[in-house]
Design a protein around this motif. Structure first.
Motif, short mmCIF file in Angstrom:
data_model
loop_
_atom_site.label_atom_id
_atom_site.label_comp_id
_atom_site.label_asym_id
_atom_site.label_seq_id
_atom_site.Cartn_x
_atom_site.Cartn_y
_atom_site.Cartn_z
N HIS A 149 1.14 -1.24 0.07
CA HIS A 149 0.05 0.05 0.73
C HIS A 149 0.76 1.33 0.12
CE1 HIS A 149 -2.35 -3.10 2.19
NE2 HIS A 149 -3.13 -2.91 1.27
N ALA A 150 2.43 0.92 0.82
CA ALA A 150 3.16 3.30 0.81
C ALA A 150 3.49 2.81 -0.78
CB ALA A 150 3.84 1.94 1.47
N CYS A 151 3.91 1.14 -1.66
CA CYS A 151 4.49 1.80 -2.57
C CYS A 151 3.59 2.29 -3.95
CB CYS A 151 4.66 0.48 -3.46
SG CYS A 151 5.12 0.30 -4.92
N ILE A 152 2.26 1.71 -3.53
CA ILE A 152 1.14 2.50 -4.30
C ILE A 152 0.88 3.49 -4.14
CG2 ILE A 152 -0.84 2.38 -4.92
CD1 ILE A 152 -0.80 -0.69 -4.82
N GLN A 153 0.18 4.22 -2.21
CA GLN A 153 0.29 5.74 -2.25
C GLN A 153 1.12 6.52 -2.49
OE1 GLN A 153 -2.18 6.35 0.00
NE2 GLN A 153 -1.91 8.64 -0.43
N SER A 154 2.62 6.30 -2.36
CA SER A 154 3.38 7.25 -3.66
C SER A 154 3.50 7.60 -4.61
CB SER A 154 4.74 6.25 -3.09
OG SER A 154 5.07 5.51 -4.22
N TYR A 155 3.06 6.66 -5.22
CA TYR A 155 2.76 7.01 -7.06
C TYR A 155 1.69 8.81 -7.20
CZ TYR A 155 5.55 3.65 -8.33
OH TYR A 155 7.00 2.60 -8.83
N LEU A 156 0.87 8.44 -6.15
CA LEU A 156 -0.50 9.45 -6.04
C LEU A 156 -0.29 10.94 -6.53
CD1 LEU A 156 -3.68 7.59 -3.71
CD2 LEU A 156 -3.40 7.38 -6.16
N GLY A 157 0.69 11.23 -6.37
CA GLY A 157 0.85 13.30 -6.16
C GLY A 157 1.57 13.05 -7.65
N SER A 158 2.05 12.35 -8.72
CA SER A 158 1.82 12.38 -9.74
C SER A 158 1.04 12.74 -10.96
CB SER A 158 3.81 11.32 -10.11
OG SER A 158 3.31 9.82 -9.69
N LEU A 159 -0.11 11.78 -10.11
CA LEU A 159 -0.81 11.53 -11.05
C LEU A 159 -2.27 12.41 -11.33
CD1 LEU A 159 -1.74 7.65 -10.25
CD2 LEU A 159 -0.36 8.62 -12.10
N ASP A 160 -2.74 12.16 -12.63
CA ASP A 160 -4.53 13.18 -12.56
C ASP A 160 -4.79 12.50 -12.53
OD1 ASP A 160 -3.74 12.93 -15.32
OD2 ASP A 160 -3.06 13.97 -16.17
N GLY A 161 -6.48 12.90 -13.59
CA GLY A 161 -7.11 12.43 -13.85
C GLY A 161 -7.34 11.99 -15.31
N SER A 162 -6.49 11.97 -15.73
CA SER A 162 -6.23 11.43 -17.67
C SER A 162 -7.13 9.50 -17.59
CB SER A 162 -4.79 11.26 -17.54
OG SER A 162 -4.57 13.02 -18.24
N PRO A 163 -7.46 8.76 -18.22
CA PRO A 163 -7.68 7.75 -18.81
C PRO A 163 -5.74 7.56 -19.34
CG PRO A 163 -8.13 8.82 -20.67
CD PRO A 163 -8.04 10.33 -20.25
N GLY A 164 -5.88 5.90 -19.29
CA GLY A 164 -4.33 5.09 -19.38
C GLY A 164 -4.83 3.96 -18.46
N VAL A 165 -3.26 3.43 -18.92
CA VAL A 165 -3.09 1.66 -18.61
C VAL A 165 -2.50 2.02 -17.26
CG1 VAL A 165 -2.32 -0.47 -18.59
CG2 VAL A 165 -3.70 0.82 -20.82
N TYR A 166 -2.08 1.17 -16.24
CA TYR A 166 -0.96 0.93 -15.06
C TYR A 166 -0.23 -0.15 -15.03
CZ TYR A 166 -4.66 -0.87 -12.75
OH TYR A 166 -6.51 -1.68 -12.49
#
Length: 622
Positions: free
Chosen positions: A13-30
């Motif tokens: 969870h901590a790893c995934i949480q760390s990416y939220l600041g660099s993401l926006d509401g665009s569509p895409g693939v993760y």
């Protein structure tokens, strides 16, 4: 694209949480990756930030998702312009990367069609698989080659259309056997006019389009007229054609009146396994069905399994106008939009609740349930055999992947090596490999040298493609067709490759070379045999015989290709199509070599530049 660097020391969870600041509401693939950068999961999102945030929550996840989150050490992202693009990209990446937690379609072969050719005064009817590049009308898909062959046989009896090649047609001076057994009307020798033959072609195409009533009515009227004229032989022939037409329809089973074109897709899950049954309805006719056993991504829900299956299934196939599903999928509107975009026309996705469409889905669902029960029974039997194999040969555990090797040649010519693969689910035919023996320094018939080349190439590729052995590509057991000498040779090859932890067993015929008296050889141990009625013995015999069958088939194909080779194969720009055109026009490669420049230019598909190249090739050789 975001690179997984910021969260290098975090997990879950901590790893995934760390990416939220660099993401926006665009569509895409993760992509979610483990600590070794192996892809665990590929997903799409209408809003990347929202989707990733849902994984960052510490609770409320299904066991499968919780395991995936726990294993996540980094993530990668790719934004797209639309959610449809994200869906298409997601399915491409899943097929390419085969992530552990995704639903994965494991059998993705193309389907055969029936082709009525359109570039000849007397069109032929034949089976076609692959890209639709040849001129003509295509009808399909059919579920299997067997379904096409049965339909073609009956259609030839009914409509008497030719199935010979154009070159054979042009060279005939008397009717062939197909004419004698009343499966062709003999257009090659003028036994039917072009106009009448075209009428038969039109009738065949109308039947394939589902317009069966008119065709049957016309044949019945012709039979009655022949009978009234006391032309009893013709009347009997027409009667036989009507019977053959009825057999085609009977063999198709379900022929829905209200569904002209659809794929019926039903899913049944049990015990963490899934079966998807697909029925192909075209021209109001059932053109066969196939069952698939997708990997369920460690226990995905039905909606995700079905959506993953559909996205991958139609990646290289044209979707029909309608999909009838047994279960709702996660994003039906999005999937319909993606399939419509691919097909260039509207594609509907329905989960029918009543009527004929509901009955079609119920039939497919029944087939899915029965197929999965058979599959689970076969898997249980296979598991017992693998456990018995481990016990008989003193292995540490039941093997997950067995590779069996064999060679085939005639006095050293057209030599090929073959590898088949078996595991808990039986023979894995998509994993089979053939090796054209290339060693110029090999003595003809040198089986040891051939085996050395095959194994060296195989394990060099493995070391390159799966160095960490985490993709399931490395075998647990090698079966070699041969005795102590072959086992010793293979052991030395493996030692040179730095591979020392894979068990090897040589399977040699006994003194009388009879099946059932096989001797088994392992490095540093005395040879031994199994009792005559031991199921493990039968299992090993099946493995060896399958390897032998595959090797022989590969060798025959190579030999046939070499027999059909001509000097035309050496000319750049002359592929299979132009080679056929030249041979059909001139009759032989020798005639092509003697042809003048103007004659070569007259062949369809041969440009002036290519004609000069062909002429120069043979002139220089002369």
């Amino acid at each position: 694209m975001t690179d997984p660097t910021d969260a290098a020391d975090l997990r879950g969870h901590a790893c995934i949480q760390s990416y939220l600041g660099s993401l926006d509401g665009s569509p895409g693939v993760y992509r979610m990756l483990d600590e070794r950068q192996a892809v665990l999961y590929v997903g799409k999102a209408r809003n990347l930030k929202k989707r990733v945030a849902s994984y960052a929550k510490p609770s409320g996840h299904a066991p499968r998702i919780a395991r995936m989150i726990r294993d996540t050490a980094s993530m990668m992202f790719l934004t797209t312009r639309t959610e449809t693009e994200a869906l298409l990209l997601e399915q491409n990446l899943i097929k390419q990367l085969k992530p552990r937690y995704n639903v994965l379609l494991r059998d993705d072969k193309s389907f055969p069609n029936i082709l009525v050719t359109g570039d000849h005064p007397f069109p032929m009817i034949k089976k076609h698989r692959g890209a639709k590049q040849e001129k003509g009308s295509y009808y399909g898909p059919f579920a299997s080659a067997g379904a096409v062959n049965r339909t073609l046989t009956q259609l030839q009896r009914v409509f008497l259309l030719r199935n010979c090649s154009d070159s054979m047609f042009d060279s005939r001076t008397r009717p062939c056997l197909q004419y004698q057994i009343k499966r062709c009307s003999g257009p090659c020798v003028g036994h039917i006019s072009e106009q009448d033959y075209r009428g038969s072609v039109r009738d065949a195409e109308e039947f394939l389009q589902g317009k069966t009533t008119r065709v049957q009515k016309q044949l019945a009227e012709e039979m009655k007229a022949a009978s009234d004229d006391m032309a009893f032989e013709r009347a009997a022939a027409l009667r036989d054609r009507i019977r053959a037409l009825t057999q085609v329809q009977a063999g198709q089973g379900i022929n829905p009146a209200g569904v002209a074109e659809a794929d019926v897709i039903a899913l049944h899950t049990e015990g963490g396994q899934a079966c998807v049954q697909v029925f192909f309805i075209r021209a109001n006719q059932n053109w066969g069905n196939r069952d698939y056993f997708p990997r369920t991504g460690s226990g995905a829900e039905p909606a995700e399994i079905l959506e993953g299956f559909i996205g991958q299934f139609y990646d290289n196939k044209e979707p029909p106008r309608m999909l009838l599903l047994s279960d709702e999928i996660e994003d039906p509107d999005l999937m319909a939009e993606a399939l419509s975009q691919k097909a260039g026309r509207k594609v509907q996705i329905l989960v029918p609740q009543r009527g004929e469409k509901k009955d079609l889905v119920a039939g497919a669902l029944r087939n899915a349930r029965e197929s999965l029960a058979r599959k689970m029974s076969e898997t249980a039997t296979q598991g017992r055999l693998l456990a018995g194999l481990a016990e008989a040969f003193d292995l540490d555990r039941a093997p997950e992947r067995i590779e069996v090797y064999d060679n085939s040649h005639i006095q050293g010519t057209d030599a090929v090596g073959a590898m088949i693969v078996a595991g808990p689910e039986g023979f894995l035919k998509s994993q089979y490999r053939k090796f054209n023996i290339r060693g110029d320094d090999l003595t003809p018939g040198d089986d040891f040298g051939m085996m050395r080349e095959v194994l060296t190439r195989r394990f060099k590729r493995l070391q390159k493609e799966d160095p960490d052995r985490d993709k399931g590509l490395w075998p647990d057991l090698l079966l070699i067709d041969g005795g102590a000498g072959q086992v010793s040779a293979v052991a030395s090859i493996m030692a040179e490759m730095g591979v020392s932890d894979i068990a090897m067993i040589g399977v040699a015929k006994g003194i009388d070379r009879d099946a059932g008296k096989e001797e088994f050889h392992r490095t540093g141990r005395r040879p031994f045999a199994l009792r005559h009625n031991d199921p493990v013995l039968y299992f090993v015999q099946r493995l060896r015989d399958e390897a032998h069958r595959f090797a022989i088939g590969t060798h025959r194909a190579k030999r046939a290709k070499s027999v059909g080779a001509t000097p035309l194969d050496e000319i750049a720009g002359v592929g299979a199509g132009r080679k056929r055109a030249l041979l059909a026009h001139f009759g032989s490669a020798k005639a092509v070599s003697r042809a003048g420049l103007d004659d070569l230019k007259a062949v369809e598909g041969i440009s002036e530049g290519l004609a000069e190249k062909i002429y120069g090739f043979f002139h220089a050789r002369g």
